[in-house]
Design a protein around this motif. Structure first.
Motif, PDB file in Angstrom:
ATOM      1  N   TYR A 403       0.837  -1.210   0.000  1.00 47.34           N
ATOM      2  CA  TYR A 403       0.000   0.000   0.000  1.00 47.34           C
ATOM      3  C   TYR A 403       0.871   1.259   0.000  1.00 47.34           C
ATOM      4  O   TYR A 403       0.652   2.190  -0.795  1.00 47.34           O
ATOM      5  CB  TYR A 403      -0.925  -0.027   1.219  1.00 47.34           C
ATOM      6  CG  TYR A 403      -1.790   1.194   1.342  1.00 47.34           C
ATOM      7  CD1 TYR A 403      -2.925   1.355   0.551  1.00 47.34           C
ATOM      8  CD2 TYR A 403      -1.470   2.199   2.264  1.00 47.34           C
ATOM      9  CE1 TYR A 403      -3.718   2.487   0.667  1.00 47.34           C
ATOM     10  CE2 TYR A 403      -2.259   3.321   2.383  1.00 47.34           C
ATOM     11  CZ  TYR A 403      -3.384   3.463   1.586  1.00 47.34           C
ATOM     12  OH  TYR A 403      -4.160   4.594   1.704  1.00 47.34           O
ATOM     13  N   PHE A 404       1.853   1.279   0.879  1.00 44.75           N
ATOM     14  CA  PHE A 404       2.728   2.451   0.916  1.00 44.75           C
ATOM     15  C   PHE A 404       3.596   2.518  -0.337  1.00 44.75           C
ATOM     16  O   PHE A 404       3.942   3.627  -0.801  1.00 44.75           O
ATOM     17  CB  PHE A 404       3.602   2.420   2.170  1.00 44.75           C
ATOM     18  CG  PHE A 404       2.858   2.767   3.427  1.00 44.75           C
ATOM     19  CD1 PHE A 404       2.442   4.071   3.680  1.00 44.75           C
ATOM     20  CD2 PHE A 404       2.563   1.791   4.361  1.00 44.75           C
ATOM     21  CE1 PHE A 404       1.758   4.389   4.838  1.00 44.75           C
ATOM     22  CE2 PHE A 404       1.874   2.098   5.527  1.00 44.75           C
ATOM     23  CZ  PHE A 404       1.472   3.407   5.759  1.00 44.75           C
ATOM     24  N   LYS A 407       1.458   4.106  -2.986  1.00 47.33           N
ATOM     25  CA  LYS A 407       1.294   5.531  -2.704  1.00 47.33           C
ATOM     26  C   LYS A 407       2.561   6.323  -3.033  1.00 47.33           C
ATOM     27  O   LYS A 407       2.481   7.502  -3.406  1.00 47.33           O
ATOM     28  CB  LYS A 407       0.932   5.724  -1.229  1.00 47.33           C
ATOM     29  CG  LYS A 407      -0.458   5.222  -0.860  1.00 47.33           C
ATOM     30  CD  LYS A 407      -1.551   5.976  -1.613  1.00 47.33           C
ATOM     31  CE  LYS A 407      -2.933   5.505  -1.208  1.00 47.33           C
ATOM     32  NZ  LYS A 407      -4.008   6.229  -1.969  1.00 47.33           N
ATOM     33  N   GLN A 526      -4.084  -2.400  -5.021  1.00 49.74           N
ATOM     34  CA  GLN A 526      -4.348  -1.466  -6.117  1.00 49.74           C
ATOM     35  C   GLN A 526      -5.845  -1.260  -6.354  1.00 49.74           C
ATOM     36  O   GLN A 526      -6.241  -0.810  -7.434  1.00 49.74           O
ATOM     37  CB  GLN A 526      -3.675  -1.968  -7.397  1.00 49.74           C
ATOM     38  CG  GLN A 526      -2.161  -1.979  -7.315  1.00 49.74           C
ATOM     39  CD  GLN A 526      -1.499  -2.520  -8.565  1.00 49.74           C
ATOM     40  OE1 GLN A 526      -2.153  -3.163  -9.392  1.00 49.74           O
ATOM     41  NE2 GLN A 526      -0.214  -2.270  -8.706  1.00 49.74           N
TER      42      GLN A 526
END
Length: 581
Positions: A403-404, A407, A526
């Protein structure tokens, strides 16, 4: 005084109403009446129900002062005495009305009572499993006991305690519930304890021994507090049970306790640094297996070793295994994301997939499915729940990193799963090396490492031939390859009279669904939840195919490929129930 006054009775004369009138003659009653003193006679008050003087009445023989109950049985009436109450005893004691000579005929099945003949050249696992699946009345009597130096045999509580301690080591080492029950039953019968019923759950072991039909049972239990993976210790416990089951070995109870204490004190065969290196090598070979090159190999190995050290650090601080798996999954994922963010021309998916191979709980999954297939549903549910928690921990750690990474702008392509290169020779070598390193992580004996390495190479060869060449679905190919692993592992264990886990668990390492798990997590990170769930469902299907294939291969080896002399033990009953009845 006149004549009339002479005829009038005096007022102070006391006359009785029953006094005989003048001129009447009454036959004298010959009854001796006690003489009462005048003072006592004047002060006594007679009841109106008192028997008059001179009248005799039959006496009951009891004292005049005795008061009888209104429920008293009249004289002359015969009453049957109440039955004699049986003294309080055991719940298994025979009734007083029971007579063996007048007992009804015993129930006999329509097919007759099967004759059981269990030769000693059959592995003790098969013999004990056969008897456990029979009713208590049909089990053959144990052999005469010659393993106790004291007269009268060993003490029952000590035998049960030894049995529970052996079962605890087996269950804590990852052995299936049915094999643990078979081992406990073998230990009891080796010391002449018939009518024993072991019971195994995920954390509790219990065993009950009933000396006879009229004696109270003796029950003992033990709780499994800690679990650890050490197949060397597991193999030593199996050798102890095998020696106890052999009638030629007169192993006393004290000697068995001494050997068990030595097994518990034995150190692991491999040091900590060797385990960390094996974890890194496993991740590196797994990355090569899914299409990685030398850079991917090094990156995956470094990530896995760093994750292993972090997991050891968390374990030393007392954190639960859920957090240990979460922390161990982060470094390989972080290295893969870092390589992608640095625009290095490598397959980051192979780095992350290799790190997942070292964490997927294949051993617990196989044991859980095996317990479910053999009828131990409570233990199977607990094992599968444990697998789910471990899997959720891995998912949490990888998803946080992905997730990071997304981002921060890292470009991770889920479609890379379709571009896996086919390098048969290199992949077979990588699969064999993966099985070898997996065996080291499981603390296996050095004598079994070569065999399990060859078994892993055979599994990957079969999978590649069916999936890559034959274009068969990955689930079916995985199930067949896992079935061969279970078949060969069971044959090797029967040859050595040992557990089948050291020959099967490490060999299924190349078949674990690491890539399907990673791509499912990447799709979820995603925001492609549908594709992610489909990929995770595929991973679950592959895992179930592995577990069912291993168990099916083991069952086939027991049913059809029997050793010489085992034909008489072929009457192996189905576990628990058949067709739901």
């Amino acid at each position: 005084m006149t004549d009339a006054e002479d005829r009038k009775p005096q007022s102070d004369e006391a006359r009785s109403a029953f006094r005989v009138p003048a001129g009447s003659s009454v036959t004298q009653v010959t009854q001796v009446i006690p003489v009462v003193p005048a003072a006592e006679a004047e002060s006594s008050t007679t009841s109106e129900f008192a028997v008059p003087e001179g009248l005799t009445a039959p006496r009951t023989g009891t004292a005049e002062s005795e008061t009888t109950s209104e429920f008293a049985v009249p004289n002359g009436l015969d009453v049957t005495p109440p039955p004699v109450v049986e003294p309080e005893g055991s719940a298994f004691s025979l009734p007083s009305t029971y007579s063996a000579s007048q007992a009804p005929p015993a129930f006999t099945p329509a097919g007759g009572t099967p004759a059981v003949n269990l030769p000693h050249d059959v592995p003790w696992q098969d013999r004990m499993r056969t008897m456990l699946r029979m009713s208590v009345a049909d089990r053959p009597a144990p052999e005469p006991v010659h393993k106790a130096a004291e007269e009268g045999g060993p003490a029952v509580p000590r035998v049960l305690d030894l049995t529970l301690r052996i079962g605890e080591l087996l269950l804590a080492g990852g052995e299936g519930a049915e094999d643990v029950e078979a081992a406990m039953f073998a230990v009891c019968r080796s010391y002449g304890l018939d009518r024993c019923e072991p019971n195994v759950t995920f954390t509790l072991l219990s065993i009950s021994h009933q000396p006879s039909l009229v004696d109270d049972p003796v029950t003992a239990s033990r709780t499994v507090r800690r679990r650890g993976t050490d197949y060397t210790r597991l193999a030593a416990v199996f050798r102890l049970v095998d020696d106890l089951s052999d009638p030629q070995n007169h192993l006393s109870l004290e000697e068995a306790y001494r050997r068990l204490a030595e097994i518990r004190r034995n150190r692991h065969p491999y040091p900590g640094w060797a385990l960390t290196a094996a974890a890194g090598l496993l991740a590196g070979t797994a990355s090569v297996l899914v299409g990685g090159d030398l850079i991917v190999f090094v990156a995956a190995a470094l990530g896995a070793m760093l994750g292993d050290r972090l997991a050891w650090l968390c374990a030393g601080r007392g954190l639960p295994e859920f957090y240990q798996f979460t922390v161990a999954a982060m470094p390989p994922a972080a290295l893969g994301v870092a390589l992608t963010a640095a625009h290095v021309d490598v397959k980051a998916s192979a780095v992350i997939t290799g790190g997942l191979f070292a964490l997927l709980p294949g051993r617990a999954l196989v044991a859980g499915v095996q317990d479910g297939l053999t009828g131990f549903y409570i233990t199977a549910s607990a094992r599968l729940l444990e697998v789910m928690y471990f899997f959720v921990g891995i998912v949490t750690g990888v998803l946080l990193v992905l997730y990071f990474g997304v981002k921060l702008g890292a470009v991770l392509d889920p479609d890379a799963a379709l571009a896996m290169s086919r390098r048969p020779v290199l992949q077979i070598v990588a699969a064999m090396l993966l099985s070898l390193t997996f065996a080291v992580l499981l603390q296996q004996e050095r004598s079994t490492v070569l065999l399990v390495t060859l078994n892993g190479g055979v599994a990957w060869s079969v999978y590649g031939a069916m999936h890559d060449v034959g274009n068969i679905s990955p689930v079916a190919s995985t199930a067949v390859a896992a079935g061969l692993v279970g078949l060969f592992g069971q044959l090797l264990s029967r040859y050595r009279f040992a557990s089948a886990l050291p020959y099967t668990t490490a060999a299924i390492g190349p078949l674990l669904p690491g890539s399907a798990t990673y791509f499912g997590l990447l799709s979820i990170a995603q925001n492609h939840v549908d594709n992610g769930l489909v990929s995770l469902a595929k991973a679950v299907s592959l895992a179930m195919a592995i577990a069912i294939g291993v168990n099916l291969g083991s069952e086939i080896s027991r049913l059809f490929l029997k050793m010489p002399g085992a034909a008489s033990a072929a009457g192996r009953r189905a576990a628990k129930r058949t067709r739901g009845f």
